[in-house]
Motif scaffolding. Structure first.
Motif, short mmCIF file in Angstrom:
data_model
loop_
_atom_site.label_atom_id
_atom_site.label_comp_id
_atom_site.label_asym_id
_atom_site.label_seq_id
_atom_site.Cartn_x
_atom_site.Cartn_y
_atom_site.Cartn_z
N SER A 195 -6.37 -4.64 -3.99
CA SER A 195 -6.94 -5.54 -3.00
C SER A 195 -7.69 -4.78 -1.92
N ILE A 196 -7.13 -3.65 -1.48
CA ILE A 196 -7.82 -2.82 -0.48
C ILE A 196 -9.14 -2.31 -1.03
N ALA A 197 -9.16 -2.02 -2.34
CA ALA A 197 -10.37 -1.49 -2.99
C ALA A 197 -11.35 -2.59 -3.39
N HIS A 198 -11.03 -3.86 -3.07
CA HIS A 198 -11.86 -5.01 -3.46
C HIS A 198 -12.00 -5.07 -4.98
N ALA A 199 -10.89 -4.80 -5.65
CA ALA A 199 -10.86 -4.79 -7.11
C ALA A 199 -9.83 -5.81 -7.60
N ASN A 200 -9.78 -6.01 -8.91
CA ASN A 200 -8.84 -6.94 -9.53
C ASN A 200 -7.66 -6.19 -10.12
N SER A 201 -6.49 -6.81 -10.07
CA SER A 201 -5.32 -6.22 -10.72
C SER A 201 -4.72 -7.23 -11.70
N TYR A 202 -4.37 -6.74 -12.87
CA TYR A 202 -3.78 -7.56 -13.93
C TYR A 202 -2.46 -6.90 -14.32
N VAL A 203 -1.35 -7.57 -14.04
CA VAL A 203 -0.05 -6.93 -14.24
C VAL A 203 0.82 -7.75 -15.19
N PHE A 204 1.65 -7.04 -15.93
CA PHE A 204 2.52 -7.63 -16.94
C PHE A 204 3.97 -7.35 -16.55
N VAL A 205 4.75 -8.41 -16.34
CA VAL A 205 6.15 -8.24 -15.93
C VAL A 205 7.06 -8.95 -16.92
N PRO A 206 8.20 -8.36 -17.27
CA PRO A 206 9.16 -9.05 -18.15
C PRO A 206 9.62 -10.36 -17.51
N ASN A 207 9.93 -11.34 -18.35
CA ASN A 207 10.30 -12.66 -17.82
C ASN A 207 11.79 -12.79 -17.52
#
Length: 421
Positions: A151-163
């Motif tokens: 967010s600070i870099a004005h970029a997107n993050s896509y994260v995968f977390v166990p359910n």
């Protein structure tokens, strides 16, 4: 700076985005420190302690020459991470049985965990290569750190977390920072495998600990400890072991300091795993040369809930270089140690408390002598897992040795006076 395969020794450019060699081995960054002057660097690092509002106010980028000297300054994405507290406590001394013990609270980082030390370097490297999309798989701390820096870099993050078997606090933090969160019906290890196979085709920059730039950033933890202690380190460094990136980074940082002449002796490293997710400890204890993954790991210390740690070979090298050891502790031992750390006024999440639980066990087994000195790394903030706090202090378990329940009472002077010590 160059990348070297830890298995076959093949070298490649530092801009290579494959985190594995063609032989399958993980890549490691090798720095060239031959022309470095230790006295000059010590003076430089001391001067930077007075920096404000520049990249060198960061407890990571203060040591840029040892971490990523080639990176252009305008590519640095920082939130002045590091600069975390180093504490001692009479409660901890009594609990562990060690007269000289201190705690490094990486939990005081901006996103609340040690992941920030490595993530600032990984995201900065990705930015320098022009990436706008970053990714990781995570039990929570990595994802919240990545989401913050992206967010600070004005970029997107896509994260995968166990359910399952994760802390919702960490997921909520990740979502709040603006990440695209995917809840997967699998484990952390499944997420890592997916990214290894697909991230390149999806145009995603991977920020897990398989990324060697993460490891370079995490080395700053040991640099900062040594700097604060005037380059006189304790005899033991105790670290929790999940993905094993921290153990890898600390061992590597210690070798850097020793080869440069900053320290004249390398402390021993103790890696602590939770019994329900301890494939690395089992491998070492059984004197095996290959790690056997645990397909269904479980520990209440969710940040340690990793059955196939990707950095195990690097961590094994760190153990050998530091004449280190491993140990496993039960969830009850972890949660009791957490209660002591919390009561000391420092606080931590369950995974962090594995270090104090492990130190106590190592002292009781006489692996560590009572007259030796040790430092425990606390990796995550006390509010990272409030469910653990609720279960320990207000739950029905008979294993909460240091339970501290509230007192339902009428608000009168005589009633309250009975509770005043």
């Amino acid at each position: 700076m160059k990348l070297i395969c830890i298995d076959c020794g093949q070298g490649m450019s530092s801009n290579n985005l494959n985190h594995h060699c063609t032989c399958g081995g993980l890549l490691d960054i090798v720095q060239d420190f031959h022309n470095y002057d230790a006295d000059f660097l010590k003076h430089l690092f001391n001067e930077r302690l007075s920096e404000r509002m520049t990249p060198y106010a960061s407890g990571v980028w203060r040591y840029k020459e040892l971490i990523f000297p080639e990176l252009p300054e305008d590519c640095i994405i920082t939130k002045y991470e590091g600069n975390t507290g180093l504490y001692s406590s009479e409660l901890i001394r009594k609990y562990t049985g060690l007269s000289q013990v201190s705690l490094k609270a990486q939990s005081e980082n901006p996103s609340g965990s040690f992941k920030d030390n490595g993530m600032t370097v990984a995201v900065s490297h990705g930015k320098s290569l022009g990436f706008k999309n970053f990714t990781c798989t995570s039990t929570g701390n990595t994802s919240s750190s990545l989401a913050m820096y992206a967010s600070i870099a004005h970029a997107n993050s896509y994260v995968f977390v166990p359910n399952k078997d994760i802390s919702i606090n960490k997921v909520l933090q990740t979502i709040a920072y603006g990440a695209h969160v995917f809840s997967i019906s699998g484990t952390y290890d499944d997420g890592i495998q997916f990214l290894e196979e697909n991230a390149s085709d999806l145009g995603l920059y991977v920020c897990n600990s398989i990324n060697p730039f993460r490891i370079e950033g995490q080395k700053s933890i040991i640099y900062e400890i040594a700097h604060y202690l005037n380059w006189n380190l304790p005899e033991w460094i105790v670290v929790p072991g999940g993905a094993l990136s921290n153990a890898t980074a600390l061992g590597k940082g210690l070798q850097d300091l020793f080869s440069l002449g900053f320290i004249d002796k390398v402390p021993r490293v103790a890696i602590v795993q939770a019994e329900g997710a301890s494939p690395f400890h089992k491998m070492i204890a059984q004197n095996k040369s290959e790690l056997i993954p645990e397909p269904r790991p479980y520990t209440r210390a969710s940040a340690l809930n990793i059955g196939n740690p990707p950095s195990w070979k690097k961590a094994m090298l760190s153990l050998r270089q530091t004449n280190g050891t491993t140990i496993s502790v039960t969830d009850d031992e972890i949660l009791d140690a957490k209660a002591i750390i919390d009561k000391s006024g420092i606080g931590c999440e369950p995974a962090s408390a594995a270090t104090v639980a492990g130190l106590r066990k190592l002292v009781s087994q006489q692996v560590i002598d009572k007259e030796e000195s040790a430092l425990c790394i606390l990796t995550g903030n006390i509010l990272k897992d409030t469910d653990a706090l609720n279960e320990y202090h207000f739950g029905e378990s008979n294993h909460s040795t240091f339970k501290n329940e509230w007192q339902p009472t009428s608000l009168t002077y005589d009633t309250i006076k009975k509770y005043i010590v």
